[in-house]
Design a protein around this motif. Sequence first.
Motif, PDB file in Angstrom:
ATOM      1  N   VAL A 103       0.730 -13.212  -4.647  1.00  0.00           N
ATOM      2  CA  VAL A 103       0.797 -14.234  -3.586  1.00  0.00           C
ATOM      3  C   VAL A 103       1.019 -15.598  -4.234  1.00  0.00           C
ATOM      4  O   VAL A 103       0.224 -16.025  -5.068  1.00  0.00           O
ATOM      5  CB  VAL A 103      -0.508 -14.255  -2.764  1.00  0.00           C
ATOM      6  N   ARG A 104       2.097 -16.253  -3.851  1.00  0.00           N
ATOM      7  CA  ARG A 104       2.395 -17.561  -4.451  1.00  0.00           C
ATOM      8  C   ARG A 104       2.499 -18.611  -3.355  1.00  0.00           C
ATOM      9  O   ARG A 104       3.306 -18.490  -2.426  1.00  0.00           O
ATOM     10  CB  ARG A 104       3.729 -17.515  -5.210  1.00  0.00           C
ATOM     11  N   PHE A 105       1.704 -19.642  -3.501  1.00  0.00           N
ATOM     12  CA  PHE A 105       1.737 -20.736  -2.523  1.00  0.00           C
ATOM     13  C   PHE A 105       2.651 -21.851  -3.010  1.00  0.00           C
ATOM     14  O   PHE A 105       2.983 -21.941  -4.181  1.00  0.00           O
ATOM     15  CB  PHE A 105       0.321 -21.284  -2.297  1.00  0.00           C
ATOM     16  N   GLY A 106       3.042 -22.710  -2.080  1.00  0.00           N
ATOM     17  CA  GLY A 106       3.875 -23.866  -2.425  1.00  0.00           C
ATOM     18  C   GLY A 106       5.277 -23.477  -2.832  1.00  0.00           C
ATOM     19  O   GLY A 106       5.962 -24.218  -3.530  1.00  0.00           O
ATOM     20  N   ALA A 107       5.700 -22.304  -2.374  1.00  0.00           N
ATOM     21  CA  ALA A 107       7.012 -21.806  -2.799  1.00  0.00           C
ATOM     22  C   ALA A 107       8.141 -22.511  -2.046  1.00  0.00           C
ATOM     23  O   ALA A 107       8.142 -22.562  -0.821  1.00  0.00           O
ATOM     24  CB  ALA A 107       7.085 -20.303  -2.568  1.00  0.00           C
ATOM     25  N   GLN A 108       9.066 -23.087  -2.794  1.00  0.00           N
ATOM     26  CA  GLN A 108      10.283 -23.695  -2.228  1.00  0.00           C
ATOM     27  C   GLN A 108      11.467 -22.948  -2.825  1.00  0.00           C
ATOM     28  O   GLN A 108      11.592 -22.892  -4.048  1.00  0.00           O
ATOM     29  CB  GLN A 108      10.383 -25.170  -2.644  1.00  0.00           C
ATOM     30  N   LEU A 109      12.338 -22.417  -1.967  1.00  0.00           N
ATOM     31  CA  LEU A 109      13.469 -21.654  -2.488  1.00  0.00           C
ATOM     32  C   LEU A 109      14.661 -22.563  -2.799  1.00  0.00           C
ATOM     33  O   LEU A 109      14.993 -23.449  -2.008  1.00  0.00           O
ATOM     34  CB  LEU A 109      13.914 -20.594  -1.474  1.00  0.00           C
ATOM     35  N   SER A 110      15.304 -22.308  -3.940  1.00  0.00           N
ATOM     36  CA  SER A 110      16.519 -23.046  -4.294  1.00  0.00           C
ATOM     37  C   SER A 110      17.772 -22.232  -3.996  1.00  0.00           C
ATOM     38  O   SER A 110      18.777 -22.763  -3.540  1.00  0.00           O
ATOM     39  CB  SER A 110      16.550 -23.360  -5.791  1.00  0.00           C
ATOM     40  N   ARG A 111      17.710 -20.936  -4.260  1.00  0.00           N
ATOM     41  CA  ARG A 111      18.943 -20.148  -4.219  1.00  0.00           C
ATOM     42  C   ARG A 111      18.568 -18.667  -4.136  1.00  0.00           C
ATOM     43  O   ARG A 111      17.554 -18.240  -4.694  1.00  0.00           O
ATOM     44  CB  ARG A 111      19.713 -20.394  -5.517  1.00  0.00           C
ATOM     45  N   VAL A 112      19.360 -17.909  -3.428  1.00  0.00           N
ATOM     46  CA  VAL A 112      19.186 -16.464  -3.361  1.00  0.00           C
ATOM     47  C   VAL A 112      20.525 -15.808  -3.646  1.00  0.00           C
ATOM     48  O   VAL A 112      21.572 -16.306  -3.215  1.00  0.00           O
ATOM     49  CB  VAL A 112      18.692 -16.033  -1.961  1.00  0.00           C
TER      50      VAL A 112
ATOM     51  N   ARG B  87       0.823  -1.213   0.000  1.00  0.00           N
ATOM     52  CA  ARG B  87       0.000   0.000   0.000  1.00  0.00           C
ATOM     53  C   ARG B  87       0.857   1.264   0.000  1.00  0.00           C
ATOM     54  O   ARG B  87       0.403   2.331  -0.426  1.00  0.00           O
ATOM     55  CB  ARG B  87      -0.936  -0.020   1.206  1.00  0.00           C
ATOM     56  N   LEU B  88       2.100   1.124   0.480  1.00  0.00           N
ATOM     57  CA  LEU B  88       3.012   2.281   0.460  1.00  0.00           C
ATOM     58  C   LEU B  88       3.687   2.421  -0.898  1.00  0.00           C
ATOM     59  O   LEU B  88       4.448   3.362  -1.114  1.00  0.00           O
ATOM     60  CB  LEU B  88       4.056   2.142   1.572  1.00  0.00           C
ATOM     61  N   GLY B  89       3.443   1.483  -1.793  1.00  0.00           N
ATOM     62  CA  GLY B  89       3.939   1.659  -3.161  1.00  0.00           C
ATOM     63  C   GLY B  89       4.869   0.596  -3.696  1.00  0.00           C
ATOM     64  O   GLY B  89       5.251   0.645  -4.865  1.00  0.00           O
ATOM     65  N   SER B  90       5.254  -0.374  -2.863  1.00  0.00           N
ATOM     66  CA  SER B  90       6.122  -1.442  -3.367  1.00  0.00           C
ATOM     67  C   SER B  90       5.355  -2.397  -4.276  1.00  0.00           C
ATOM     68  O   SER B  90       4.165  -2.632  -4.063  1.00  0.00           O
ATOM     69  CB  SER B  90       6.670  -2.293  -2.210  1.00  0.00           C
ATOM     70  N   ARG B  91       6.072  -2.988  -5.224  1.00  0.00           N
ATOM     71  CA  ARG B  91       5.514  -4.153  -5.926  1.00  0.00           C
ATOM     72  C   ARG B  91       5.942  -5.364  -5.134  1.00  0.00           C
ATOM     73  O   ARG B  91       7.131  -5.691  -5.069  1.00  0.00           O
ATOM     74  CB  ARG B  91       6.068  -4.234  -7.347  1.00  0.00           C
ATOM     75  N   VAL B  92       4.987  -6.010  -4.497  1.00  0.00           N
ATOM     76  CA  VAL B  92       5.315  -7.053  -3.517  1.00  0.00           C
ATOM     77  C   VAL B  92       4.964  -8.438  -4.048  1.00  0.00           C
ATOM     78  O   VAL B  92       3.898  -8.636  -4.631  1.00  0.00           O
ATOM     79  CB  VAL B  92       4.559  -6.812  -2.192  1.00  0.00           C
ATOM     80  N   THR B  93       5.886  -9.366  -3.823  1.00  0.00           N
ATOM     81  CA  THR B  93       5.618 -10.783  -4.074  1.00  0.00           C
ATOM     82  C   THR B  93       5.694 -11.498  -2.729  1.00  0.00           C
ATOM     83  O   THR B  93       6.671 -11.335  -1.991  1.00  0.00           O
ATOM     84  CB  THR B  93       6.676 -11.384  -5.032  1.00  0.00           C
ATOM     85  N   LEU B  94       4.675 -12.256  -2.404  1.00  0.00           N
ATOM     86  CA  LEU B  94       4.669 -12.992  -1.140  1.00  0.00           C
ATOM     87  C   LEU B  94       4.799 -14.479  -1.437  1.00  0.00           C
ATOM     88  O   LEU B  94       3.949 -15.050  -2.135  1.00  0.00           O
ATOM     89  CB  LEU B  94       3.371 -12.713  -0.375  1.00  0.00           C
ATOM     90  N   LEU B  95       5.866 -15.076  -0.905  1.00  0.00           N
ATOM     91  CA  LEU B  95       6.113 -16.498  -1.120  1.00  0.00           C
ATOM     92  C   LEU B  95       5.776 -17.259   0.156  1.00  0.00           C
ATOM     93  O   LEU B  95       6.357 -16.985   1.218  1.00  0.00           O
ATOM     94  CB  LEU B  95       7.586 -16.731  -1.475  1.00  0.00           C
ATOM     95  N   ALA B  96       4.840 -18.186   0.055  1.00  0.00           N
ATOM     96  CA  ALA B  96       4.460 -18.967   1.239  1.00  0.00           C
ATOM     97  C   ALA B  96       4.596 -20.444   0.925  1.00  0.00           C
ATOM     98  O   ALA B  96       4.295 -20.877  -0.186  1.00  0.00           O
ATOM     99  CB  ALA B  96       3.025 -18.647   1.647  1.00  0.00           C
ATOM    100  N   ARG B  97       5.086 -21.211   1.878  1.00  0.00           N
ATOM    101  CA  ARG B  97       5.235 -22.647   1.647  1.00  0.00           C
ATOM    102  C   ARG B  97       3.864 -23.295   1.453  1.00  0.00           C
ATOM    103  O   ARG B  97       3.625 -24.000   0.525  1.00  0.00           O
ATOM    104  CB  ARG B  97       5.970 -23.306   2.823  1.00  0.00           C
ATOM    105  N   SER B  98       2.953 -23.014   2.429  1.00  0.00           N
ATOM    106  CA  SER B  98       1.591 -23.548   2.235  1.00  0.00           C
ATOM    107  C   SER B  98       0.646 -22.350   2.137  1.00  0.00           C
ATOM    108  O   SER B  98       0.812 -21.523   1.267  1.00  0.00           O
ATOM    109  CB  SER B  98       1.226 -24.517   3.359  1.00  0.00           C
ATOM    110  N   GLY B  99      -0.361 -22.254   2.986  1.00  0.00           N
ATOM    111  CA  GLY B  99      -1.272 -21.114   2.898  1.00  0.00           C
ATOM    112  C   GLY B  99      -0.775 -19.954   3.725  1.00  0.00           C
ATOM    113  O   GLY B  99       0.379 -19.930   4.164  1.00  0.00           O
ATOM    114  N   LEU B 100      -1.657 -18.996   3.957  1.00  0.00           N
ATOM    115  CA  LEU B 100      -1.351 -17.864   4.833  1.00  0.00           C
ATOM    116  C   LEU B 100      -1.956 -18.135   6.213  1.00  0.00           C
ATOM    117  O   LEU B 100      -3.008 -18.766   6.329  1.00  0.00           O
ATOM    118  CB  LEU B 100      -1.926 -16.574   4.269  1.00  0.00           C
TER     119      LEU B 100
END
Lengths: 478, 478
Positions: B236-245, B200-213
């Motif tokens: 909002v993306r569910f089932g997100a598993q991170l490989s590398r950052v 709401r402050l202006g960012s383009r936000v991506t939310l990564l969640a393993r399961s639900g919220l």
Amino acid sequence: MSAEREVDREVDVVVVGAGPVGENVADRAARTGLEVVVVEKELVGGECSYWACMPSKALLRSGQALAAARRLPGAAEAVTGALDAAKVLERRDRFTSGWDDSGQAGWLESAGLGLVRGTARLDGPRRVVVETGEGAVTLTARRAVVLATGSVPVLPGVPGLAESRVWTSREATSAQAVPGRLVVLGGGVVGCELAQAWARLGSRVTLLARSGLLTGQEDFAGELVAAALRADGVDVRFGAQLSRVSRDDAGVHVVLADGSTVDADEFLVATGRRPTTSGIGLETVGLEDGGALEVDDTGLVAGVEGSWLYAAGDVSGRPKLTHQGKYGGRVVGDAITARASGALIGDAPAWSRWTTTADHAAVPQVVFTDPEVAQVGLTAAQARERGIDVKVVDYEIGDVAGASLVADGYTGKARMVVDEQRRVVVGVTFVGQDVAELLHSATIAVVGEVPLDRLWHAVPSYPTISEVWLRLLETYGL
Amino acid sequence: MSAEREVDREVDVVVVGAGPVGENVADRAARTGLEVVVVEKELVGGECSYWACMPSKALLRSGQALAAARRLPGAAEAVTGALDAAKVLERRDRFTSGWDDSGQAGWLESAGLGLVRGTARLDGPRRVVVETGEGAVTLTARRAVVLATGSVPVLPGVPGLAESRVWTSREATSAQAVPGRLVVLGGGVVGCELAQAWARLGSRVTLLARSGLLTGQEDFAGELVAAALRADGVDVRFGAQLSRVSRDDAGVHVVLADGSTVDADEFLVATGRRPTTSGIGLETVGLEDGGALEVDDTGLVAGVEGSWLYAAGDVSGRPKLTHQGKYGGRVVGDAITARASGALIGDAPAWSRWTTTADHAAVPQVVFTDPEVAQVGLTAAQARERGIDVKVVDYEIGDVAGASLVADGYTGKARMVVDEQRRVVVGVTFVGQDVAELLHSATIAVVGEVPLDRLWHAVPSYPTISEVWLRLLETYGL
């Protein structure tokens, strides 16, 4: 004569008045199989739906939300325009369905209830005659007749007032345009709410009160509301005594006892209501017109033999509040059913589903001004009058972290009234922005007679305004 | 050597950690005359004041108020601008006092409490050594040592993450500029609140969640919040598993297990917290680092002889919520006092002021997203797990008249979980706009074990959202 006979009906229950109170009576009585007919002479849904709670809150809500945004840096900068009165009036019209009750009448039907449109009056025991406009219908009730006829505004006997086309709450909640100048007489709930609503919608409002505002409440309630009204541009005058009222082409002219005058386009008289007991045939069952109907806690009207005449809501002299009337309506509906089935014989125990015990202990009320006033149970003065050993605890709501986040400069106050012998809360008042939904916590504490030492374990979530509960209990000495 | 001796002190109580929990312990213990010293290595006021509750709600509140105004015809037309992020950040800075704790340190002093700034560790029974930066101070406690060291964020073991200068809740609540693109990892309270705040402050936000919220809550809570976040533009993306950052001059690059990538300017990791038990000398009193400290309901740490070591708040493994930690702090402070005076010997009775009984029965929590999620007691699933004979009652809050007035298109849901054997409410969830202050009504009902048949007499004021209580009880079958 035979035509008249054809429209006579015998049913289990006749409910006179299809406001929220009558609807609740009918719904509760009918759900166990009793045959119920409801009589309504105006709109199904009653005063509340069309000329009170719903339209008044609709008139207030948009302005309240805008004021809330203006108190917050970041949001305030985004609010560049003024409240759009036409849009607010349109929204209000949606909530009143344009004063068309077909939706609510449809609900009555879907709930299996009969509806007779017309003016009802008692015609001896268990009989109700309804003038429908197409002839009279006589309804005979096997079980009960319930009077839920509500109340009507009282106009004070000021010379010229009756001839000056004044507004009552009906006109003030249903007006289709914003009056340029509005005078409000009366500092009660209706006066305060509608003064603020119309002031924020653009009227120049003068509020005339005999003494203070909201005088049945704790003193600080009226004081905080008066300050807020003045900040909204309302000219609040105390000690106002009216000498004379007149209307001409230039508007309404009010002359006060001190010689001062107020001119306006409309004049809202909000000086109280009286029970609708006139013209409903009370004399045919040995009762008198005029005052409220005295009822026991099951809703039975005092002075009538045979346990068949009930009353609930404004006509009964119980608290003139929609929710409390609905509560009374539920109790009456259940008591009729229980007496019909034999589950209830004679008096009902306190706090049973057949008694309005809360009428004596825990009547809640919210005044939807900004700040809101939310009060339940006894004020400090009322508790002392009842001989209760009282401890009064006050707290500035603005000192609660949650409140400081809700609005910059949050102003509000909470009071908890404790019965020291029983160590329970008997009354609570909250005044401030967004306290309306806080009230039910107090209502449950009072009704549940939850001891203070147990309330200590009801942890308010951080940072909410509800943390004022913790501060009140700490200040009390826990 | 004599210089070292001079800074040794003996006091009644040593509290390690000056967050809200430590402050409450100290305040309660000191008010009956015990000499208390508080040790703090960072800011007096702790995480909540500077990097959690206060700044996060300050970041959310202005946007929430603006959204409320936009849902109302009449008000919406007046909102022509966007949320002013710079003003919101300025307001947030006021709530955190620019991360200067002199105000709160002054409060400690005014309450008669000693403050030692430095890093504390236990040094055997009743002894705490504090590294102050100007030498060590040894504090010996006559009565008690209380660990209120809180918790720290847990970073998942994703390759490259630790080297990518990620945000934890600290950076995300104290950032001085709005990131152009923000990735949030974690669908819990912190992830949801801050995703919405920054979106709401202006960012383009991506939310990564393993399961639900909000997975600990009733299912509909996370579902309604996810819908709202998406409406605010959050991916909002569910089932997100991170490989590398990884991070380079262009920002942060997140690679997911499914091969997809997300690029952003900042990366908030909000995947939970662990108790701060490492490096605080637990081994010197026979305890182990790592997990939460197990405590009894008076706050005494299990496995330590002599009833002198207490813990409260996040470090104790009790609910990681400011208000519940403060409650634990009050209980510990009072229990120390009562044991010192002899008022409490051995175990304390349930629901006494010396026990955190509510930790097991009535923990409230508000998620300050829009819609708010307000929950107390047991969810339906938790109640069933405990073997309770459960009846679950749901109601659409938007069908309550009060809610329809608060916002056009009001969307929300309430659930009441009833223990059928005891006929009491054991859990309630409200999701919707402006339900935060409604929660305390449920907390009092649960804590007070108010029977359903009595709750029936707690009449909600009309037209408030609280009338959902009436609908829930009717739907239950009353």
